[in-house]
Design a protein around this motif. Sequence first.
Motif, PDB file in Angstrom:
ATOM      1  N   GLU A 149       0.854  -1.183   0.000  1.00 16.57           N
ATOM      2  CA  GLU A 149       0.000   0.000   0.000  1.00 16.57           C
ATOM      3  C   GLU A 149       0.890   1.232   0.000  1.00 16.57           C
ATOM      4  O   GLU A 149       1.989   1.213   0.557  1.00 16.57           O
ATOM      5  CB  GLU A 149      -0.903   0.015   1.236  1.00 16.57           C
ATOM      6  CG  GLU A 149      -1.868  -1.154   1.313  1.00 16.57           C
ATOM      7  CD  GLU A 149      -2.510  -1.286   2.674  1.00 16.57           C
ATOM      8  OE1 GLU A 149      -3.472  -2.069   2.788  1.00 16.57           O
ATOM      9  OE2 GLU A 149      -2.050  -0.639   3.636  1.00 16.57           O
ATOM     10  N   PHE A 150       0.421   2.309  -0.615  1.00 15.53           N
ATOM     11  CA  PHE A 150       1.188   3.546  -0.634  1.00 15.53           C
ATOM     12  C   PHE A 150       0.250   4.712  -0.932  1.00 15.53           C
ATOM     13  O   PHE A 150      -0.814   4.547  -1.521  1.00 15.53           O
ATOM     14  CB  PHE A 150       2.317   3.479  -1.679  1.00 15.53           C
ATOM     15  CG  PHE A 150       1.860   3.164  -3.080  1.00 15.53           C
ATOM     16  CD1 PHE A 150       1.621   4.177  -4.002  1.00 15.53           C
ATOM     17  CD2 PHE A 150       1.675   1.844  -3.502  1.00 15.53           C
ATOM     18  CE1 PHE A 150       1.215   3.898  -5.298  1.00 15.53           C
ATOM     19  CE2 PHE A 150       1.267   1.547  -4.791  1.00 15.53           C
ATOM     20  CZ  PHE A 150       1.025   2.577  -5.697  1.00 15.53           C
ATOM     21  N   TYR A 151       0.668   5.894  -0.502  1.00 17.88           N
ATOM     22  CA  TYR A 151      -0.083   7.110  -0.771  1.00 17.88           C
ATOM     23  C   TYR A 151       0.482   7.802  -2.004  1.00 17.88           C
ATOM     24  O   TYR A 151       1.693   7.749  -2.271  1.00 17.88           O
ATOM     25  CB  TYR A 151       0.002   8.077   0.420  1.00 17.88           C
ATOM     26  CG  TYR A 151      -0.937   7.749   1.555  1.00 17.88           C
ATOM     27  CD1 TYR A 151      -2.201   8.327   1.621  1.00 17.88           C
ATOM     28  CD2 TYR A 151      -0.557   6.873   2.577  1.00 17.88           C
ATOM     29  CE1 TYR A 151      -3.064   8.045   2.678  1.00 17.88           C
ATOM     30  CE2 TYR A 151      -1.406   6.580   3.628  1.00 17.88           C
ATOM     31  CZ  TYR A 151      -2.666   7.174   3.673  1.00 17.88           C
ATOM     32  OH  TYR A 151      -3.526   6.881   4.710  1.00 17.88           O
ATOM     33  N   VAL A 152      -0.403   8.470  -2.749  1.00 16.11           N
ATOM     34  CA  VAL A 152      -0.007   9.256  -3.918  1.00 16.11           C
ATOM     35  C   VAL A 152      -0.546  10.665  -3.740  1.00 16.11           C
ATOM     36  O   VAL A 152      -1.744  10.854  -3.525  1.00 16.11           O
ATOM     37  CB  VAL A 152      -0.546   8.647  -5.229  1.00 16.11           C
ATOM     38  CG1 VAL A 152      -0.080   9.467  -6.427  1.00 16.11           C
ATOM     39  CG2 VAL A 152      -0.099   7.195  -5.367  1.00 16.11           C
ATOM     40  N   VAL A 153       0.341  11.657  -3.826  1.00 18.82           N
ATOM     41  CA  VAL A 153      -0.067  13.050  -3.642  1.00 18.82           C
ATOM     42  C   VAL A 153       0.512  13.900  -4.766  1.00 18.82           C
ATOM     43  O   VAL A 153       1.435  13.487  -5.473  1.00 18.82           O
ATOM     44  CB  VAL A 153       0.407  13.602  -2.276  1.00 18.82           C
ATOM     45  CG1 VAL A 153      -0.186  12.798  -1.140  1.00 18.82           C
ATOM     46  CG2 VAL A 153       1.937  13.615  -2.189  1.00 18.82           C
ATOM     47  N   ASP A 154      -0.045  15.095  -4.919  1.00 12.40           N
ATOM     48  CA  ASP A 154       0.512  16.057  -5.865  1.00 12.40           C
ATOM     49  C   ASP A 154       1.903  16.465  -5.378  1.00 12.40           C
ATOM     50  O   ASP A 154       2.080  16.836  -4.218  1.00 12.40           O
ATOM     51  CB  ASP A 154      -0.401  17.276  -5.943  1.00 12.40           C
ATOM     52  CG  ASP A 154       0.086  18.294  -6.946  1.00 12.40           C
ATOM     53  OD1 ASP A 154       0.990  19.085  -6.606  1.00 12.40           O
ATOM     54  OD2 ASP A 154      -0.429  18.299  -8.083  1.00 12.40           O
ATOM     55  N   ALA A 155       2.901  16.367  -6.257  1.00 14.57           N
ATOM     56  CA  ALA A 155       4.282  16.603  -5.841  1.00 14.57           C
ATOM     57  C   ALA A 155       4.506  18.039  -5.377  1.00 14.57           C
ATOM     58  O   ALA A 155       5.344  18.288  -4.496  1.00 14.57           O
ATOM     59  CB  ALA A 155       5.234  16.266  -6.981  1.00 14.57           C
ATOM     60  N   ALA A 156       3.788  18.991  -5.950  1.00 13.31           N
ATOM     61  CA  ALA A 156       3.982  20.402  -5.609  1.00 13.31           C
ATOM     62  C   ALA A 156       3.263  20.789  -4.326  1.00 13.31           C
ATOM     63  O   ALA A 156       3.821  21.473  -3.457  1.00 13.31           O
ATOM     64  CB  ALA A 156       3.521  21.288  -6.759  1.00 13.31           C
ATOM     65  N   THR A 157       2.006  20.335  -4.173  1.00 20.06           N
ATOM     66  CA  THR A 157       1.195  20.767  -3.031  1.00 20.06           C
ATOM     67  C   THR A 157       1.202  19.772  -1.877  1.00 20.06           C
ATOM     68  O   THR A 157       0.804  20.120  -0.760  1.00 20.06           O
ATOM     69  CB  THR A 157      -0.257  20.976  -3.463  1.00 20.06           C
ATOM     70  OG1 THR A 157      -0.827  19.716  -3.851  1.00 20.06           O
ATOM     71  CG2 THR A 157      -0.340  21.960  -4.629  1.00 20.06           C
ATOM     72  N   LEU A 232       5.925   7.824 -11.183  1.00 18.93           N
ATOM     73  CA  LEU A 232       4.915   8.806 -10.802  1.00 18.93           C
ATOM     74  C   LEU A 232       5.510  10.195 -10.652  1.00 18.93           C
ATOM     75  O   LEU A 232       4.819  11.200 -10.849  1.00 18.93           O
ATOM     76  CB  LEU A 232       4.211   8.367  -9.518  1.00 18.93           C
ATOM     77  CG  LEU A 232       3.239   7.188  -9.676  1.00 18.93           C
ATOM     78  CD1 LEU A 232       2.557   6.865  -8.360  1.00 18.93           C
ATOM     79  CD2 LEU A 232       2.195   7.454 -10.759  1.00 18.93           C
ATOM     80  N   HIS A 233       6.792  10.280 -10.348  1.00 22.08           N
ATOM     81  CA  HIS A 233       7.444  11.587 -10.307  1.00 22.08           C
ATOM     82  C   HIS A 233       7.393  12.264 -11.675  1.00 22.08           C
ATOM     83  O   HIS A 233       7.241  13.487 -11.761  1.00 22.08           O
ATOM     84  CB  HIS A 233       8.893  11.428  -9.838  1.00 22.08           C
ATOM     85  CG  HIS A 233       9.646  12.723  -9.766  1.00 22.08           C
ATOM     86  ND1 HIS A 233       9.450  13.642  -8.766  1.00 22.08           N
ATOM     87  CD2 HIS A 233      10.593  13.262 -10.583  1.00 22.08           C
ATOM     88  CE1 HIS A 233      10.235  14.678  -8.953  1.00 22.08           C
ATOM     89  NE2 HIS A 233      10.939  14.474 -10.052  1.00 22.08           N
ATOM     90  N   THR A 234       7.504  11.479 -12.745  1.00 15.97           N
ATOM     91  CA  THR A 234       7.433  12.058 -14.098  1.00 15.97           C
ATOM     92  C   THR A 234       6.041  12.562 -14.421  1.00 15.97           C
ATOM     93  O   THR A 234       5.860  13.321 -15.381  1.00 15.97           O
ATOM     94  CB  THR A 234       7.856  11.030 -15.171  1.00 15.97           C
ATOM     95  OG1 THR A 234       6.861  10.003 -15.270  1.00 15.97           O
ATOM     96  CG2 THR A 234       9.203  10.405 -14.843  1.00 15.97           C
ATOM     97  N   GLU A 235       5.049  12.137 -13.641  1.00 18.87           N
ATOM     98  CA  GLU A 235       3.663  12.573 -13.821  1.00 18.87           C
ATOM     99  C   GLU A 235       3.295  13.716 -12.876  1.00 18.87           C
ATOM    100  O   GLU A 235       2.124  14.061 -12.746  1.00 18.87           O
ATOM    101  CB  GLU A 235       2.722  11.390 -13.594  1.00 18.87           C
ATOM    102  CG  GLU A 235       2.872  10.266 -14.604  1.00 18.87           C
ATOM    103  CD  GLU A 235       2.339  10.659 -15.973  1.00 18.87           C
ATOM    104  OE1 GLU A 235       1.196  11.156 -16.048  1.00 18.87           O
ATOM    105  OE2 GLU A 235       3.073  10.481 -16.972  1.00 18.87           O
ATOM    106  N   GLY A 236       4.291  14.278 -12.194  1.00 19.07           N
ATOM    107  CA  GLY A 236       4.020  15.362 -11.260  1.00 19.07           C
ATOM    108  C   GLY A 236       3.430  14.897  -9.948  1.00 19.07           C
ATOM    109  O   GLY A 236       2.823  15.686  -9.215  1.00 19.07           O
ATOM    110  N   LEU A 237       3.628  13.617  -9.627  1.00 17.44           N
ATOM    111  CA  LEU A 237       3.072  13.041  -8.404  1.00 17.44           C
ATOM    112  C   LEU A 237       4.189  12.507  -7.522  1.00 17.44           C
ATOM    113  O   LEU A 237       5.284  12.180  -7.991  1.00 17.44           O
ATOM    114  CB  LEU A 237       2.099  11.905  -8.745  1.00 17.44           C
ATOM    115  CG  LEU A 237       0.908  12.274  -9.625  1.00 17.44           C
ATOM    116  CD1 LEU A 237       0.123  11.025  -9.996  1.00 17.44           C
ATOM    117  CD2 LEU A 237       0.001  13.284  -8.924  1.00 17.44           C
TER     118      LEU A 237
END
Length: 449
Positions: A149-157, A232-237
């Motif tokens: 399991e893991f969390y995914v968030v907007d990389a900027a906010t 996911l970093h390449t997707e801004g996440l």
Amino acid sequence: MSLPYFHHTPETASNFAQNLRENSVEYVRFELPDLAGLSRGKTVPMNHVESYTLNGLNLYGGAVTLDSASIPIQGTGYNEDINFADCLMVPDPDTVSNVPWLANTARVICDTKWYDGRPQPAAPRTVLKNILSLAAQMGYGVKMGHEYEFYVVDAATRKPLYTGQPIFVTSLLHQHPALDKLMRVLNLSGVDMITANGEYGPSQWELNFAAMDGIAAADRAFVFKNTVKEFLHTEGLLATFMTKPYKGLAGSCSHFHISLYELASGRNVFLDAADKDGMSPIMKQFTAGILEHAAAAQAIWNPTPNCYRRIRPHTFAPSNVSWGVEDRSASVRIKASKDKRQHLEVRVPSALSNPYLTAAATIAAGLLGMQHESVLAPERSGLKEADDSFKKLPTEMHESLAALEADTDFIHMLGSEFVHVFQTVKTAEILRLREDIPAAETNEYFDLY
């Protein structure tokens, strides 16, 4: 492989490089899993791959023992003790996979050895290989799978992609196109994806991949975790496997599924069709061994102070030493399919755990149960987390490290050099993190007092 690391000849090195060229590979990432399961290594242009494959690729020898902040810890035997000497990375051809978001790039997982040819006993992949070799000597292969399991968030906010606790809500899971892209990228990376679902936390995901035999299972888990983070970093996440990133929200785990099979026949030796729960005597001994050594294994299953914020009753994160048939609250859950799929699930490990070491610790404990013919106590009725009479798991990192240090049989299985390195690094991490002043303490005391 029977050796702790793959030994290349001019022929195998040439064949390895040629196979990569035929697949239009221009760059190869030589990667190794460090103590935390993080990928470390070097990227090599194709024209140098054959030479480094044959002779080994030089890398700082303490890379496998760096702490979570990439600090070389004194006293491990891998750093200042040997003048910060290099080791050699040895690529395992069976582990080659694509890096789909980078043009014409592949990765290969490496073992490490010193320049005199000795393997590094503290390298997590070597630790697991040694345990698997012991199982093979006993006549058994291991089928296993990690469930993250893991969390995914907007990389900027740093905000989640959706709010609430919408576990299994399909529409929310697919609101962001990155999930569908990630599933395809993982498949292209050689990870056989089987399911995807939302979990209890806001934009907390669980993506599952197929179980595999032996070292390949941990290799796929290593590729999975590092691919999720990097792609996911390449997707801004930003994807985080941090065990407990948010107060009051679900923690992230790594449930570990395992069964043994007879090498000679392929038969699942955990299955006994005559037993009411399909549990063979071997499965019962293996389960008993896990429970007997759970306190020591806790240090490896939950290897950071943050992990212990997840170990709380009534959170589907087991906090006692227990087992049960299809009981999600137990430390060991028996998946009683009563057919060739019969296996057990260890529900204690955190998402931050190293897949190689989670597997090694679980197998080591289970094999000890078999060697000692441990007796599994009868299952108790009701939810195991609601039964206060069970022995409690350690709830702090220093407690689990003390339990590990005291378990001599378990140390012998994992290797004293590895355990020394692990204890030394983790103790240093605890002391370093204790120096920080938590915001909660400042908020509690600063203004009022």
